[in-house]
Enzyme design. Structure first.
Site, PDB file in Angstrom:
ATOM      1  CB  SER A   1      69.620  52.162 -32.931  1.00 30.28           C
ATOM      2  OG  SER A   1      68.733  53.010 -31.910  1.00 30.28           O
TER       3      SER A   1
ATOM      4  CG  ASP B   1      70.978  51.364 -29.447  1.00 30.35           C
ATOM      5  OD1 ASP B   1      71.646  51.095 -30.276  1.00 30.35           O
ATOM      6  OD2 ASP B   1      70.288  52.302 -29.374  1.00 30.35           O
TER       7      ASP B   1
END
Length: 295
Positions: free
Chosen positions: A43, A157
């Site tokens: 991320s 993610d």
């Protein structure tokens, strides 16, 4: 003859705007004469790690430190779909213009971005192909940013399954692995508070009202429904709690040589206008950790 530099595998965790602490971490490590050779990031850790591996961290810092709240809002491109609140493409395009798209295999340092393959229910290591394609996939927070279709997979993610991606570094031939945990429960972050002038307070209140009205007008047709900012906030806070729990398990299973802990309350997910403050926090915590180890 000069002594050979100790080589480092750097693991950069997920945590939204707290990820700007990674900037300070990198600066502190380099100041000690340690050589970062390989980077694994999830991320926001993939964002900073990838840009650093491309040799463009200073360019990014010059831009990020100038961001204010209105700039952050302008980077959010509403999707008008049921899959996510934001598309997530606008920020990637801005970063691509700043840094220039690169192939991961051509970067100055080894780099792996971690994403989550939804259908396979497992993490995916992205260490070749487009740098920003990998970063975009690694940052696709479910419900907040649209998922990415890459090589026949639906990717979101990486923090869903691996918020501190130590595993990609296990086979590295470096001297030391340093991991950055952006979800530490060990202590609270208490920044020095500055008293706002009446003019500043009025300006901030006006800013909030304008943004609230804008988002409500664009995305909300029924006043009985919760507003999109509340939905996004709920999503990221829920994911943050989950990632904190998984992070503790990952640190226990794959204990790095050093862990830099950043308090989870240091910044909320969308507070990207606090980049310089978070970088300073990362620098301070890294210096203390390295001092404790005599590095």
């Amino acid at each position: 003859m000069s002594a050979k530099k100790q080589t480092i595998s750097l693991v950069l965790g997920s945590g939204g705007a707290r990820g700007h602490a990674h900037i300070g971490v990198i600066r502190a490590i380099e100041e000690r004469g340690l050589e970062i050779v390989n980077i694994a990031g999830t991320s926001m850790g993939a964002v900073i790690g990838g840009i650093y591996a491309a040799g463009k961290l200073d360019t990014y810092v010059d831009w990020a430190y100038r961001l204010d709240k209105s700039d952050v809002v302008k980077l959010l491109d509403f999707s008008f779909t049921w899959t996510s609140i934001f598309k997530g493409e606008r920020i990637i395009e801005v970063l691509r213009e700043l840094v220039g798209d690169r192939q991961i295999e051509d970067l100055e340092k080894g780099f792996t971005a971690v994403a989550t393959a939804l259908d396979e229910q497992r993490e995916v290591w992205l260490n070749d192909g487009s740098l920003f394609g990998a970063i975009r996939a690694s940052t696709a927070v479910p419900g907040v940013f649209a998922p990415v279709e890459l090589n026949g997979r639906t990717l979101v993610d990486g923090g869903l399954v691996n918020p501190i991606p130590i595993a990609p570094t296990l086979n590295d031939s470096t001297d030391m692995t340093i991991a950055v945990n952006l979800s530490s429960f060990e202590d609270d972050y208490r920044p020095e508070k500055k008293e706002k002038t009446p003019v500043e307070s009025q300006r901030e209140d006006g800013y909030r009202q304008k943004i609230s009205r804008f988002i409500n007008n664009v995305l909300e047709s029924d006043d009985s429904k919760p507003s999109p900012p509340d939905v996004a906030d709920l999503l990221v806070k829920s994911i943050d709690v989950m990632q904190g729990s998984i992070a503790r398990l990952k640190l226990a299973a794959y204990a790095p040589d050093l862990t830099i802990n950043i308090p989870r309350n240091a910044a909320t997910f969308f507070e990207f206008h606090r980049a310089e403050e978070m970088a300073a926090l990362g620098y301070e915590r890294t210096c203390k950790t390295l001092d404790d180890r005599g590095l």
